[in-house]
Scaffold this active site. Structure first.
Site, PDB file in Angstrom:
ATOM      1  N   ASN A 110       0.802  -1.235   0.000  1.00  0.00           N
ATOM      2  CA  ASN A 110       0.000   0.000   0.000  1.00  0.00           C
ATOM      3  C   ASN A 110       0.832   1.280   0.000  1.00  0.00           C
ATOM      4  OD1 ASN A 110       0.658  -0.644   2.698  1.00  0.00           O
ATOM      5  ND2 ASN A 110      -0.990   0.656   3.427  1.00  0.00           N
TER       6      ASN A 110
ATOM      7  N   GLU B  78       3.431  -5.337  12.241  1.00  0.00           N
ATOM      8  CA  GLU B  78       2.514  -4.200  12.023  1.00  0.00           C
ATOM      9  C   GLU B  78       1.406  -4.721  11.118  1.00  0.00           C
ATOM     10  OE1 GLU B  78       2.875  -1.366  13.483  1.00  0.00           O
ATOM     11  OE2 GLU B  78       4.875  -1.722  14.273  1.00  0.00           O
TER      12      GLU B  78
ATOM     13  N   CYS C  93      -3.259   1.791   6.125  1.00  0.00           N
ATOM     14  CA  CYS C  93      -3.658   1.045   7.329  1.00  0.00           C
ATOM     15  C   CYS C  93      -4.274   1.981   8.371  1.00  0.00           C
ATOM     16  CB  CYS C  93      -2.455   0.317   7.897  1.00  0.00           C
ATOM     17  SG  CYS C  93      -1.053   1.426   8.123  1.00  0.00           S
TER      18      CYS C  93
ATOM     19  N   THR D 182      -1.411 -13.081   7.720  1.00  0.00           N
ATOM     20  CA  THR D 182      -0.004 -13.371   7.398  1.00  0.00           C
ATOM     21  C   THR D 182       0.843 -13.225   8.660  1.00  0.00           C
ATOM     22  OG1 THR D 182      -0.467 -12.277   5.296  1.00  0.00           O
ATOM     23  CG2 THR D 182       1.809 -12.896   5.694  1.00  0.00           C
TER      24      THR D 182
ATOM     25  N   GLU E 286       7.230   0.507  15.773  1.00  0.00           N
ATOM     26  CA  GLU E 286       8.304   1.044  14.952  1.00  0.00           C
ATOM     27  C   GLU E 286       8.457   2.521  15.308  1.00  0.00           C
ATOM     28  OE1 GLU E 286       6.678  -0.168  10.993  1.00  0.00           O
ATOM     29  OE2 GLU E 286       8.420  -1.494  10.972  1.00  0.00           O
TER      30      GLU E 286
HETATM   31  P1  NAD Z   1       0.099  -9.405   3.047  1.00  0.00           P
HETATM   32  O1  NAD Z   1       0.124  -9.897   4.450  1.00  0.00           O
HETATM   33  O2  NAD Z   1      -0.613 -10.198   2.042  1.00  0.00           O
HETATM   34  O3  NAD Z   1       1.584  -9.256   2.475  1.00  0.00           O
HETATM   35  C1  NAD Z   1       2.568  -8.452   3.131  1.00  0.00           C
HETATM   36  C2  NAD Z   1       3.940  -8.973   2.747  1.00  0.00           C
HETATM   37  O4  NAD Z   1       4.103 -10.270   3.301  1.00  0.00           O
HETATM   38  C3  NAD Z   1       4.147  -9.131   1.243  1.00  0.00           C
HETATM   39  O5  NAD Z   1       5.477  -8.800   0.923  1.00  0.00           O
HETATM   40  C4  NAD Z   1       3.904 -10.619   1.040  1.00  0.00           C
HETATM   41  O6  NAD Z   1       4.550 -11.146  -0.093  1.00  0.00           O
HETATM   42  C5  NAD Z   1       4.501 -11.197   2.311  1.00  0.00           C
HETATM   43  N1  NAD Z   1       4.007 -12.520   2.694  1.00  0.00           N
HETATM   44  C6  NAD Z   1       2.855 -13.128   2.334  1.00  0.00           C
HETATM   45  N2  NAD Z   1       2.793 -14.360   2.880  1.00  0.00           N
HETATM   46  C7  NAD Z   1       3.929 -14.525   3.606  1.00  0.00           C
HETATM   47  C8  NAD Z   1       4.437 -15.589   4.413  1.00  0.00           C
HETATM   48  N3  NAD Z   1       3.775 -16.713   4.577  1.00  0.00           N
HETATM   49  N4  NAD Z   1       5.614 -15.405   5.020  1.00  0.00           N
HETATM   50  C9  NAD Z   1       6.288 -14.251   4.894  1.00  0.00           C
HETATM   51  N5  NAD Z   1       5.880 -13.219   4.125  1.00  0.00           N
HETATM   52  C10 NAD Z   1       4.701 -13.357   3.496  1.00  0.00           C
HETATM   53  O7  NAD Z   1      -0.425  -7.920   3.124  1.00  0.00           O
HETATM   54  P2  NAD Z   1      -0.727  -6.945   1.902  1.00  0.00           P
HETATM   55  O8  NAD Z   1      -1.992  -7.393   1.262  1.00  0.00           O
HETATM   56  O9  NAD Z   1       0.501  -6.757   1.092  1.00  0.00           O
HETATM   57  O10 NAD Z   1      -0.975  -5.558   2.670  1.00  0.00           O
HETATM   58  C11 NAD Z   1      -2.209  -5.160   3.182  1.00  0.00           C
HETATM   59  C12 NAD Z   1      -2.276  -5.366   4.680  1.00  0.00           C
HETATM   60  O11 NAD Z   1      -1.197  -4.708   5.306  1.00  0.00           O
HETATM   61  C13 NAD Z   1      -3.522  -4.795   5.291  1.00  0.00           C
HETATM   62  O12 NAD Z   1      -4.046  -5.717   6.219  1.00  0.00           O
HETATM   63  C14 NAD Z   1      -3.030  -3.556   6.006  1.00  0.00           C
HETATM   64  O13 NAD Z   1      -3.811  -3.137   7.098  1.00  0.00           O
HETATM   65  C15 NAD Z   1      -1.683  -3.986   6.442  1.00  0.00           C
HETATM   66  N6  NAD Z   1      -0.823  -2.841   6.728  1.00  0.00           N
HETATM   67  C16 NAD Z   1      -0.512  -2.564   8.028  1.00  0.00           C
HETATM   68  C17 NAD Z   1       0.286  -1.462   8.334  1.00  0.00           C
HETATM   69  C18 NAD Z   1       0.665  -1.139   9.758  1.00  0.00           C
HETATM   70  O14 NAD Z   1       1.540  -0.322   9.943  1.00  0.00           O
HETATM   71  N7  NAD Z   1       0.058  -1.751  10.759  1.00  0.00           N
HETATM   72  C19 NAD Z   1       0.766  -0.657   7.299  1.00  0.00           C
HETATM   73  C20 NAD Z   1       0.418  -0.966   5.997  1.00  0.00           C
HETATM   74  C21 NAD Z   1      -0.366  -2.063   5.711  1.00  0.00           C
END
Ligand code: NAD
Length: 483
Positions: A150, A248, A282, A230, A464
């Site tokens: 994002n 996060e 997020c 995840t 963080e």
């Molecule tokens: P996601 O969990 O699908 O993927 C995040 C990252 O993790 C990607 O690089 C992905 O390839 C990797 N990943 C996927 N499966 C994995 C595994 N089994 N082991 C290790 N890595 C793995 O999330 P997304 O769809 O890319 O992002 C959206 C989500 O992120 C939303 O839920 C959003 O709220 C959250 N988000 C949170 C914050 C925060 O600061 N809390 C900030 C931005 C986004």
């Protein structure tokens, strides 16, 4: 087609599999680049490079490390237009947002941690007549940084910069959905002479590359930003290996609007807090609670303003919202809108894909959803409990402070919240009781990089930002000396 490459041991390299994933521009629905489909063998190479570099990087004088991070920041800034265009093309966000927020913030992240390492100090505890304890803060070794799509470079650099500043070497994985600016970053690192192996960027799927990073015995800490599911999987793998973990995760942030707020300003700010980056931040507020006495007035003003938002080609200067990041995510958001209708919600505006008549030719096959406002739902329904992560918000009236706190805290998440009121006593009281890691009063997304950033409950573990990140990326070791 642009061919992206991994950055391992100081060089741009093909994945060992020689396989690539099509990278789609969400505004057009067309593939425009190939992202390496790496696997655990590439992670192993990256790990070995990082391990070999650690001895020297961890002993590099702080001033030199600081200068290196500053050079990376300058290198990004020098290629600002290219980075901005890449981020917008990859993610679908308006070009002007990438220029105002994403890329400048990535530059700031490197500068901030370059400066922080010069000021980071550890503690000592004197025991009168007995001795003194001093605490070393040592780098961990090789650490893993995994980030989402994002805010691609913004969140990638938010992890990498403190990890490098504190003397660690990094194996990093950007999202496979938005890999472009991480690739440009690797070019900058080569250009500015970052020693080989200090930062390694392995592109590919989460299930292959991400999983291999998390499972690797030599990678001692994982800093992850992404979805809650995840995060759960990562914790299940990493916790029995006793890795340090920073998670996060997702959110379902409440926006609390009290009758005594600055009405016009609140409407304006809450629209921004709901729909910036297509609602794919997020920290966006997706559950808007409005005090009953102004509910109808607010609803009308809010919907009127939302209807003025322009959704369209991210390259157009007047687009307020660009494209949804992928077809799959677009379908997920539309399925939640359908669910909201089934749960009895009334769609006040939006609620569907952008019509063909509202699209220019270039973006006729892209993924666009009109900003959607729904009311008439119970705070306990699925639409109001689950993260949608798109341009969809709900409006719910409340009668008292107790009631709104109860509704705001009813979800499993606890990332951020906003409170809109002119009664400061109430603002402090509510801020204290709200279950969130970050609370903004009469504002949204104001960020001071020194402050702790992160969530509670299913929104994450750890923080963080500022010293929090410096502490995460170092191991404290207490040393006692008898006097
Ligand atoms: P996601 O969990 O699908 O993927 C995040 C990252 O993790 C990607 O690089 C992905 O390839 C990797 N990943 C996927 N499966 C994995 C595994 N089994 N082991 C290790 N890595 C793995 O999330 P997304 O769809 O890319 O992002 C959206 C989500 O992120 C939303 O839920 C959003 O709220 C959250 N988000 C949170 C914050 C925060 O600061 N809390 C900030 C931005 C986004």
């Amino acid at each position: 087609m642009i061919q992206l490459l991994n950055y391992i041991n100081g060089s741009l390299t093909e994945p060992l599999s020689k396989q690539y994933i099509n990278n789609i521009e969400p505004a057009t629905g067309q593939a425009y680049s190939h992202c390496p489909d790496s696997d655990e063998r590439d992670v192993q190479l990256a790990y070995e490079a990082a391990k070999n570099a650690f001895e020297s990087w961890s002993k590099t004088p702080l001033e030199e490390r600081m200068l290196m991070l500053m050079r990376i920041a300058d290198g990004i800034e020098k290629r600002m237009d290219e980075f901005v265009a890449a981020e917008s093309k990859d993610n679908g966000k308006p070009l002007k947002l990438a220029r105002a927020v994403d890329i400048p913030r990535a530059v700031s992240n490197f500068r901030f941690y370059a400066s922080a390492i010069q000021h980071f100090a550890s503690e000592s505890h004197q025991m009168p007549g007995v001795g003194v304890n001093y605490t070393l803060r040592q780098p961990i070794g090789v650490v893993g940084c995994i980030s989402p799509w994002n805010l691609p470079l913004y969140l990638f650099s938010w992890k990498i910069a403190p990890a490098l500043a504190t003397g660690n070497c990094v194996v990093a994985k950007p999202s496979e959905i938005t890999p472009y600016t991480a690739y440009l970053l690797s070019q900058v690192c080569i250009a500015v002479g970052l020693p080989k192996g200090v930062l390694n960027i392995v592109h590919g799927l989460g299930s292959k590359v991400g999983q291999a990073i998390v499972e690797h015995d030599g990678i001692k800490a994982i800093s992850f930003t992404g979805g809650t599911e995840t995060g759960k999987r990562i914790a299940a793998t990493a916790a029995p290996m006793f890795k340090k973990l920073s998670l996060e995760l997702g959110g379902k942030n409440p926006t609390l609007v009290f009758a005594d707020c600055d009405f016009e300003e609140t409407v304006k700010q809450v629209v921004t807090a709901s729909f910036s980056n297509q609602g794919e931040i997020c920290l966006c507020g997706s559950r808007i609670f409005v005090e009953k006495s102004i509910y109808e007035k607010f609803r009308e003003a809010f919907v009127t303003r939302v209807k003025t938002l322009k959704v369209g080609d991210p390259n157009d200067a007047d687009s307020n919202l660009g494209a949804i990041v992928s077809e799959q995510h677009k379908n997920k958001i539309l399925s939640y809108i359908q669910l909201a209708k089934e749960e009895g919600g009334k769609i006040l505006c939006g609620g569907e894909e952008l019509g063909a008549d509202q699209r220019s030719d270039r973006v006729k096959n892209g993924y666009f959803i009109s900003p959607t406002v729904i009311d008439g739902l119970s705070y306990t329904c699925q639409t109001n409990q689950e993260e949608i992560f798109g341009p969809v918000v709900t409006l719910t009236p409340f009668e008292s402070e107790e009631e709104v706190l109860m509704m705001a805290n009813s979800v499993k998440y606890g990332l951020s919240a906003t409170i809109w009121t002119n009664d400061l006593k109430r603002a402090h009281r509510v801020a204290e009781k709200i279950e969130a890691g970050i609370v903004w009063i009469n504002s949204w997304l104001v960020r001071d990089l020194r402050t702790p950033f992160g969530g509670v409950k299913a929104s994450g573990v750890g923080r963080e930002g500022g010293w929090e990140a410096m502490r995460f990326f170092t191991e404290p070791k207490n040393v006692f000396v008898k006097t």
